[in-house]
Design a protein around this motif. Structure first.
Motif, PDB file in Angstrom:
ATOM      1  N   GLU A  79      54.089  37.092  69.543  1.00 22.65           N
ATOM      2  CA  GLU A  79      54.453  37.728  68.289  1.00 22.65           C
ATOM      3  C   GLU A  79      54.900  36.694  67.254  1.00 22.65           C
ATOM      4  OE1 GLU A  79      57.954  40.171  68.124  1.00 22.65           O
ATOM      5  OE2 GLU A  79      59.063  38.942  69.559  1.00 22.65           O
ATOM      6  N   LEU A  80      54.609  36.990  66.002  1.00 27.00           N
ATOM      7  CA  LEU A  80      55.051  36.127  64.920  1.00 27.00           C
ATOM      8  C   LEU A  80      56.529  36.380  64.654  1.00 27.00           C
ATOM      9  CD1 LEU A  80      54.408  34.116  62.616  1.00 27.00           C
ATOM     10  CD2 LEU A  80      53.835  36.106  61.207  1.00 27.00           C
ATOM     11  N   TRP A 122      53.924  26.569  52.869  1.00 28.57           N
ATOM     12  CA  TRP A 122      54.235  25.156  52.864  1.00 28.57           C
ATOM     13  C   TRP A 122      54.680  24.652  51.497  1.00 28.57           C
ATOM     14  CZ3 TRP A 122      55.675  22.036  56.378  1.00 28.57           C
ATOM     15  CH2 TRP A 122      55.569  20.658  56.239  1.00 28.57           C
ATOM     16  N   TYR A 123      54.101  25.183  50.423  1.00 29.78           N
ATOM     17  CA  TYR A 123      54.437  24.690  49.086  1.00 29.78           C
ATOM     18  C   TYR A 123      55.395  25.601  48.328  1.00 29.78           C
ATOM     19  CZ  TYR A 123      50.883  21.227  49.996  1.00 29.78           C
ATOM     20  OH  TYR A 123      50.175  20.191  50.554  1.00 29.78           O
ATOM     21  N   SER A 124      55.199  26.915  48.418  1.00 34.15           N
ATOM     22  CA  SER A 124      56.071  27.815  47.657  1.00 34.15           C
ATOM     23  C   SER A 124      57.406  28.060  48.341  1.00 34.15           C
ATOM     24  CB  SER A 124      55.366  29.148  47.430  1.00 34.15           C
ATOM     25  OG  SER A 124      55.290  29.884  48.643  1.00 34.15           O
ATOM     26  N   GLY A 125      57.430  27.938  49.659  1.00 39.96           N
ATOM     27  CA  GLY A 125      58.645  28.210  50.407  1.00 39.96           C
ATOM     28  C   GLY A 125      58.880  29.682  50.710  1.00 39.96           C
ATOM     29  N   LEU A 126      57.943  30.549  50.301  1.00 42.38           N
ATOM     30  CA  LEU A 126      58.094  31.975  50.576  1.00 42.38           C
ATOM     31  C   LEU A 126      58.161  32.207  52.087  1.00 42.38           C
ATOM     32  CD1 LEU A 126      58.116  34.794  49.235  1.00 42.38           C
ATOM     33  CD2 LEU A 126      55.641  34.858  49.619  1.00 42.38           C
ATOM     34  N   LYS A 127      59.077  33.090  52.502  1.00 43.86           N
ATOM     35  CA  LYS A 127      59.314  33.297  53.928  1.00 43.86           C
ATOM     36  C   LYS A 127      59.103  34.751  54.331  1.00 43.86           C
ATOM     37  CE  LYS A 127      63.013  29.860  53.570  1.00 43.86           C
ATOM     38  NZ  LYS A 127      64.464  29.592  53.806  1.00 43.86           N
ATOM     39  N   ASP A 128      58.685  34.947  55.559  1.00 46.33           N
ATOM     40  CA  ASP A 128      58.590  36.267  56.166  1.00 46.33           C
ATOM     41  C   ASP A 128      59.214  36.204  57.558  1.00 46.33           C
ATOM     42  OD1 ASP A 128      55.354  36.602  54.741  1.00 46.33           O
ATOM     43  OD2 ASP A 128      57.150  37.693  54.144  1.00 46.33           O
ATOM     44  N   TYR A 129      59.808  37.322  57.960  1.00 40.72           N
ATOM     45  CA  TYR A 129      60.438  37.388  59.275  1.00 40.72           C
ATOM     46  C   TYR A 129      60.048  38.666  59.987  1.00 40.72           C
ATOM     47  CZ  TYR A 129      63.601  33.735  57.568  1.00 40.72           C
ATOM     48  OH  TYR A 129      64.135  32.578  57.070  1.00 40.72           O
ATOM     49  N   ALA A 130      60.013  38.583  61.306  1.00 39.47           N
ATOM     50  CA  ALA A 130      59.888  39.789  62.100  1.00 39.47           C
ATOM     51  C   ALA A 130      61.194  40.572  62.003  1.00 39.47           C
ATOM     52  CB  ALA A 130      59.605  39.422  63.552  1.00 39.47           C
ATOM     53  N   ASP A 131      61.090  41.892  62.045  1.00 39.84           N
ATOM     54  CA  ASP A 131      62.282  42.730  61.922  1.00 39.84           C
ATOM     55  C   ASP A 131      63.314  42.392  63.002  1.00 39.84           C
ATOM     56  OD1 ASP A 131      60.519  45.752  60.866  1.00 39.84           O
ATOM     57  OD2 ASP A 131      61.248  44.023  59.718  1.00 39.84           O
ATOM     58  N   GLY A 180      68.081  38.326  59.611  1.00 40.64           N
ATOM     59  CA  GLY A 180      69.530  38.190  59.581  1.00 40.64           C
ATOM     60  C   GLY A 180      70.082  37.276  60.649  1.00 40.64           C
ATOM     61  N   ARG A 181      69.261  36.914  61.633  1.00 42.12           N
ATOM     62  CA  ARG A 181      69.725  36.018  62.706  1.00 42.12           C
ATOM     63  C   ARG A 181      69.003  34.678  62.695  1.00 42.12           C
ATOM     64  NH1 ARG A 181      68.956  37.243  67.911  1.00 42.12           N
ATOM     65  NH2 ARG A 181      67.046  38.447  67.534  1.00 42.12           N
ATOM     66  N   PHE A 182      67.715  34.698  62.368  1.00 44.18           N
ATOM     67  CA  PHE A 182      66.904  33.487  62.372  1.00 44.18           C
ATOM     68  C   PHE A 182      66.594  33.063  60.944  1.00 44.18           C
ATOM     69  CE2 PHE A 182      64.601  34.041  66.741  1.00 44.18           C
ATOM     70  CZ  PHE A 182      65.827  34.252  67.351  1.00 44.18           C
ATOM     71  N   THR A 183      66.513  31.763  60.733  1.00 46.44           N
ATOM     72  CA  THR A 183      66.153  31.222  59.429  1.00 46.44           C
ATOM     73  C   THR A 183      65.111  30.130  59.605  1.00 46.44           C
ATOM     74  OG1 THR A 183      68.378  31.654  58.556  1.00 46.44           O
ATOM     75  CG2 THR A 183      66.984  30.112  57.340  1.00 46.44           C
TER      76      THR A 183
END
Length: 119
Positions: free
Chosen positions: A46-47, A53-62, A66-69
């Motif tokens: 799972e992702l 890499w350039y914009s820095g936009l981030k996505d996280y699994a639900d 709040g715990r991982f960065t």
């Protein structure tokens, strides 16, 4: 080609923190985004988090919000995953990956690193 090498895994207790790092080398300019995946025994990969890499936009699994960065250092060609408030269900092999386009198909993979969280 891009080569990826993970580091920083290990055995921790529930509630502890751990930081994973991924060093990229090779054709860095081809990278559009990098991500961290994980695969627990008997489960699909799972992702966990993705960062452009350039914009820095981030996505996280639900499951990790709040715990991982996820963060990056373009000067050092590294991507890190800071994991706080770890839970036993975070136990998995974690993989660093890179993709060359907006399409979420990852082209390059690290060898994986074990993270074990004991209760």
């Amino acid at each position: 080609q891009v080569q990826l090498v993970e580091s920083g895994g290990g055995l921790v207790q529930a509630g502890d923190s751990l930081r994973l790092s991924c060093a990229a080398s090779g054709h860095i300019s081809s990278i559009y985004a990098m991500g961290w995946f994980r695969q627990a025994p008997g489960k699909e990969r799972e992702l966990v988090a993705d960062i452009r890499w350039y914009s820095g936009l981030k996505d996280y699994a639900d499951s990790v919000k709040g715990r991982f960065t996820i963060s990056k250092d373009n000067a050092k060609n590294t991507v890190s995953l800071q994991m706080n408030s770890l839970k036993p269900e975070d136990t998995a092999v974690y993989f660093c990956a890179a993709r060359k386009s907006v399409i979420r198909e990852y082209d390059y993979w690290g060898q994986g690193i074990q993270v074990t969280v004991s209760s």
